[in-house]
Design a protein around this motif. Structure first.
Motif, PDB file in Angstrom:
ATOM      1  N   VAL A  24     -34.937  -1.206  -1.293  1.00 39.95           N
ATOM      2  CA  VAL A  24     -33.874  -1.694  -0.423  1.00 39.95           C
ATOM      3  C   VAL A  24     -34.380  -1.674   1.009  1.00 39.95           C
ATOM      4  O   VAL A  24     -35.146  -0.788   1.396  1.00 39.95           O
ATOM      5  N   LYS A  25     -33.968  -2.654   1.776  1.00 41.35           N
ATOM      6  CA  LYS A  25     -34.360  -2.705   3.188  1.00 41.35           C
ATOM      7  C   LYS A  25     -33.336  -1.934   3.999  1.00 41.35           C
ATOM      8  O   LYS A  25     -32.138  -2.204   3.943  1.00 41.35           O
ATOM      9  N   ILE A  26     -33.830  -0.959   4.737  1.00 41.52           N
ATOM     10  CA  ILE A  26     -32.997  -0.161   5.640  1.00 41.52           C
ATOM     11  C   ILE A  26     -33.706  -0.203   6.985  1.00 41.52           C
ATOM     12  O   ILE A  26     -34.836   0.265   7.104  1.00 41.52           O
ATOM     13  N   GLY A  27     -33.061  -0.777   7.986  1.00 37.44           N
ATOM     14  CA  GLY A  27     -33.747  -0.987   9.260  1.00 37.44           C
ATOM     15  C   GLY A  27     -34.895  -1.950   9.040  1.00 37.44           C
ATOM     16  O   GLY A  27     -34.719  -3.013   8.459  1.00 37.44           O
ATOM     17  N   ASN A  28     -36.099  -1.568   9.479  1.00 37.48           N
ATOM     18  CA  ASN A  28     -37.277  -2.430   9.344  1.00 37.48           C
ATOM     19  C   ASN A  28     -38.161  -2.068   8.154  1.00 37.48           C
ATOM     20  O   ASN A  28     -39.223  -2.653   7.991  1.00 37.48           O
ATOM     21  N   ARG A  29     -37.767  -1.077   7.370  1.00 40.73           N
ATOM     22  CA  ARG A  29     -38.620  -0.573   6.291  1.00 40.73           C
ATOM     23  C   ARG A  29     -37.953  -0.760   4.931  1.00 40.73           C
ATOM     24  O   ARG A  29     -36.755  -1.004   4.841  1.00 40.73           O
ATOM     25  N   TYR A  30     -38.759  -0.594   3.880  1.00 38.22           N
ATOM     26  CA  TYR A  30     -38.263  -0.700   2.508  1.00 38.22           C
ATOM     27  C   TYR A  30     -38.394   0.646   1.801  1.00 38.22           C
ATOM     28  O   TYR A  30     -39.435   1.316   1.922  1.00 38.22           O
ATOM     29  N   TYR A  31     -37.333   1.014   1.083  1.00 36.97           N
ATOM     30  CA  TYR A  31     -37.253   2.309   0.423  1.00 36.97           C
ATOM     31  C   TYR A  31     -36.840   2.133  -1.038  1.00 36.97           C
ATOM     32  O   TYR A  31     -36.077   1.225  -1.360  1.00 36.97           O
ATOM     33  N   TYR A  32     -37.340   3.028  -1.869  1.00 34.16           N
ATOM     34  CA  TYR A  32     -36.883   3.106  -3.246  1.00 34.16           C
ATOM     35  C   TYR A  32     -36.167   4.442  -3.390  1.00 34.16           C
ATOM     36  O   TYR A  32     -36.749   5.495  -3.102  1.00 34.16           O
ATOM     37  N   ILE A  33     -34.922   4.410  -3.825  1.00 32.62           N
ATOM     38  CA  ILE A  33     -34.123   5.616  -4.001  1.00 32.62           C
ATOM     39  C   ILE A  33     -33.934   5.826  -5.501  1.00 32.62           C
ATOM     40  O   ILE A  33     -33.230   5.059  -6.154  1.00 32.62           O
ATOM     41  N   GLU A  34     -34.601   6.837  -6.046  1.00 30.21           N
ATOM     42  CA  GLU A  34     -34.534   7.105  -7.487  1.00 30.21           C
ATOM     43  C   GLU A  34     -33.119   7.571  -7.855  1.00 30.21           C
ATOM     44  O   GLU A  34     -32.649   8.579  -7.326  1.00 30.21           O
ATOM     45  N   PRO A  35     -32.444   6.835  -8.728  1.00 37.17           N
ATOM     46  CA  PRO A  35     -31.052   7.142  -9.038  1.00 37.17           C
ATOM     47  C   PRO A  35     -30.817   8.110 -10.199  1.00 37.17           C
ATOM     48  O   PRO A  35     -29.739   8.679 -10.310  1.00 37.17           O
ATOM     49  N   ALA A  62     -34.032   8.346  14.697  1.00 35.78           N
ATOM     50  CA  ALA A  62     -33.312   7.092  14.434  1.00 35.78           C
ATOM     51  C   ALA A  62     -33.578   6.589  13.013  1.00 35.78           C
ATOM     52  O   ALA A  62     -32.659   6.125  12.331  1.00 35.78           O
ATOM     53  N   GLU A  63     -34.829   6.681  12.545  1.00 33.02           N
ATOM     54  CA  GLU A  63     -35.128   6.245  11.179  1.00 33.02           C
ATOM     55  C   GLU A  63     -34.404   7.135  10.171  1.00 33.02           C
ATOM     56  O   GLU A  63     -33.815   6.649   9.205  1.00 33.02           O
ATOM     57  N   TRP A  64     -34.448   8.450  10.383  1.00 28.94           N
ATOM     58  CA  TRP A  64     -33.724   9.366   9.495  1.00 28.94           C
ATOM     59  C   TRP A  64     -32.244   9.018   9.470  1.00 28.94           C
ATOM     60  O   TRP A  64     -31.626   8.955   8.419  1.00 28.94           O
ATOM     61  N   ARG A  65     -31.680   8.762  10.645  1.00 32.58           N
ATOM     62  CA  ARG A  65     -30.250   8.463  10.735  1.00 32.58           C
ATOM     63  C   ARG A  65     -29.898   7.177   9.985  1.00 32.58           C
ATOM     64  O   ARG A  65     -28.846   7.105   9.343  1.00 32.58           O
ATOM     65  N   LEU A  66     -30.745   6.150  10.056  1.00 33.30           N
ATOM     66  CA  LEU A  66     -30.493   4.908   9.317  1.00 33.30           C
ATOM     67  C   LEU A  66     -30.436   5.154   7.805  1.00 33.30           C
ATOM     68  O   LEU A  66     -29.545   4.652   7.114  1.00 33.30           O
ATOM     69  N   VAL A  67     -31.392   5.934   7.295  1.00 30.56           N
ATOM     70  CA  VAL A  67     -31.410   6.226   5.860  1.00 30.56           C
ATOM     71  C   VAL A  67     -30.220   7.100   5.487  1.00 30.56           C
ATOM     72  O   VAL A  67     -29.536   6.848   4.488  1.00 30.56           O
ATOM     73  N   ASP A  68     -29.932   8.103   6.287  1.00 34.42           N
ATOM     74  CA  ASP A  68     -28.773   8.971   6.053  1.00 34.42           C
ATOM     75  C   ASP A  68     -27.486   8.141   5.997  1.00 34.42           C
ATOM     76  O   ASP A  68     -26.669   8.286   5.081  1.00 34.42           O
ATOM     77  N   GLN A  69     -27.313   7.253   6.947  1.00 32.03           N
ATOM     78  CA  GLN A  69     -26.105   6.416   6.990  1.00 32.03           C
ATOM     79  C   GLN A  69     -26.040   5.486   5.785  1.00 32.03           C
ATOM     80  O   GLN A  69     -24.968   5.277   5.209  1.00 32.03           O
ATOM     81  N   TYR A  70     -27.177   4.930   5.370  1.00 35.59           N
ATOM     82  CA  TYR A  70     -27.210   4.067   4.189  1.00 35.59           C
ATOM     83  C   TYR A  70     -26.731   4.840   2.956  1.00 35.59           C
ATOM     84  O   TYR A  70     -25.951   4.323   2.150  1.00 35.59           O
ATOM     85  N   LEU A  71     -27.212   6.067   2.800  1.00 32.14           N
ATOM     86  CA  LEU A  71     -26.797   6.878   1.657  1.00 32.14           C
ATOM     87  C   LEU A  71     -25.290   7.090   1.655  1.00 32.14           C
ATOM     88  O   LEU A  71     -24.626   6.917   0.634  1.00 32.14           O
ATOM     89  N   TRP A  72     -24.735   7.457   2.812  1.00 31.40           N
ATOM     90  CA  TRP A  72     -23.281   7.679   2.895  1.00 31.40           C
ATOM     91  C   TRP A  72     -22.510   6.382   2.669  1.00 31.40           C
ATOM     92  O   TRP A  72     -21.531   6.363   1.918  1.00 31.40           O
ATOM     93  N   ASP A  73     -22.928   5.315   3.311  1.00 30.77           N
ATOM     94  CA  ASP A  73     -22.212   4.034   3.200  1.00 30.77           C
ATOM     95  C   ASP A  73     -22.187   3.498   1.774  1.00 30.77           C
ATOM     96  O   ASP A  73     -21.281   2.762   1.402  1.00 30.77           O
ATOM     97  N   ASN A  74     -23.200   3.857   0.977  1.00 29.69           N
ATOM     98  CA  ASN A  74     -23.307   3.348  -0.383  1.00 29.69           C
ATOM     99  C   ASN A  74     -22.964   4.399  -1.441  1.00 29.69           C
ATOM    100  O   ASN A  74     -23.280   4.224  -2.612  1.00 29.69           O
ATOM    101  N   ASN A  75     -22.316   5.466  -1.002  1.00 26.71           N
ATOM    102  CA  ASN A  75     -21.885   6.521  -1.924  1.00 26.71           C
ATOM    103  C   ASN A  75     -23.040   7.073  -2.757  1.00 26.71           C
ATOM    104  O   ASN A  75     -22.889   7.336  -3.949  1.00 26.71           O
ATOM    105  N   ILE A  76     -24.189   7.208  -2.144  1.00 28.72           N
ATOM    106  CA  ILE A  76     -25.369   7.771  -2.795  1.00 28.72           C
ATOM    107  C   ILE A  76     -25.539   9.161  -2.197  1.00 28.72           C
ATOM    108  O   ILE A  76     -26.087   9.321  -1.118  1.00 28.72           O
ATOM    109  N   ASP A  77     -25.021  10.152  -2.897  1.00 32.02           N
ATOM    110  CA  ASP A  77     -24.933  11.482  -2.306  1.00 32.02           C
ATOM    111  C   ASP A  77     -25.601  12.524  -3.195  1.00 32.02           C
ATOM    112  O   ASP A  77     -24.981  13.073  -4.090  1.00 32.02           O
ATOM    113  N   ASN A  78     -26.881  12.755  -2.969  1.00 29.37           N
ATOM    114  CA  ASN A  78     -27.647  13.729  -3.735  1.00 29.37           C
ATOM    115  C   ASN A  78     -28.650  14.427  -2.824  1.00 29.37           C
ATOM    116  O   ASN A  78     -28.669  14.209  -1.627  1.00 29.37           O
TER     117      ASN A  78
END
Length: 152
Positions: A24-35, A62-78
């Motif tokens: 998934v693209k978050i900010g300018n980078r791409y991340y894989y979040i193992e579900p 700022a990068e940490w905050r973008l990923v943190d916010q993405y997790l909260w916004d998408n109900n990915i809480d682990n």
């Protein structure tokens, strides 16, 4: 000879499809979040490398905050493994993927603390219910957690 070659291509093609992951693209980078699959820190590191990525590091608050916010916004809480560790030098936490020191203001209060003398790998998501953010904590490297990979 031709059918054997065809069979090998088919097996390789199936293998690639089975191991496909979505970044998934978050900010300018791409991340894989193992579900689903939890791994220890070393296994998580290897899993990321197999998909041409590294365990996540954060180059800035700022990068940490973008990923943190993405997790909260998408109900990915682990809780998730990051590439943070002090395995190289006790008490000096760096991103294993880059060798750079971890930004200090993303730790949970009182962390890292090497509780029990065997916490050397860093997770994201400790005390998240209390702090409303996925802050860092040092943890035993053999504990099984989900993980986040960052594309190279």
């Amino acid at each position: 000879m031709f059918p054997s070659c065809l069979w090998i291509v088919t097996v390789v093609g199936v293998f690639s499809l089975v191991n496909a992951v979505t970044f998934v693209k978050i900010g300018n980078r791409y991340y894989y979040i193992e579900p689903r699959v939890q791994k220890n820190w070393f296994e998580a590191f290897q899993a990321c490398r197999l998909i041409n990525a590294d365990l996540v590091d954060f180059e800035s608050f700022a990068e940490w905050r973008l990923v943190d916010q993405y997790l909260w916004d998408n109900n990915i809480d682990n809780e998730y493994w990051t590439s943070g560790t002090d395995l190289g030098k006790q008490g000096f936490h760096v991103w294993f993927s880059t060798g750079k020191p971890i930004v200090p203001n993303i730790w949970s209060p009182g962390e890292p603390n090497n509780n029990g003398g065997n916490e050397h790998c860093d997770e994201m998501g400790y005390d998240r219910k209390i702090s409303n953010s996925h802050r860092l904590n040092d943890k035993n490297c053999y504990y099984k957690l989900l993980f986040i990979c960052k594309a190279r």
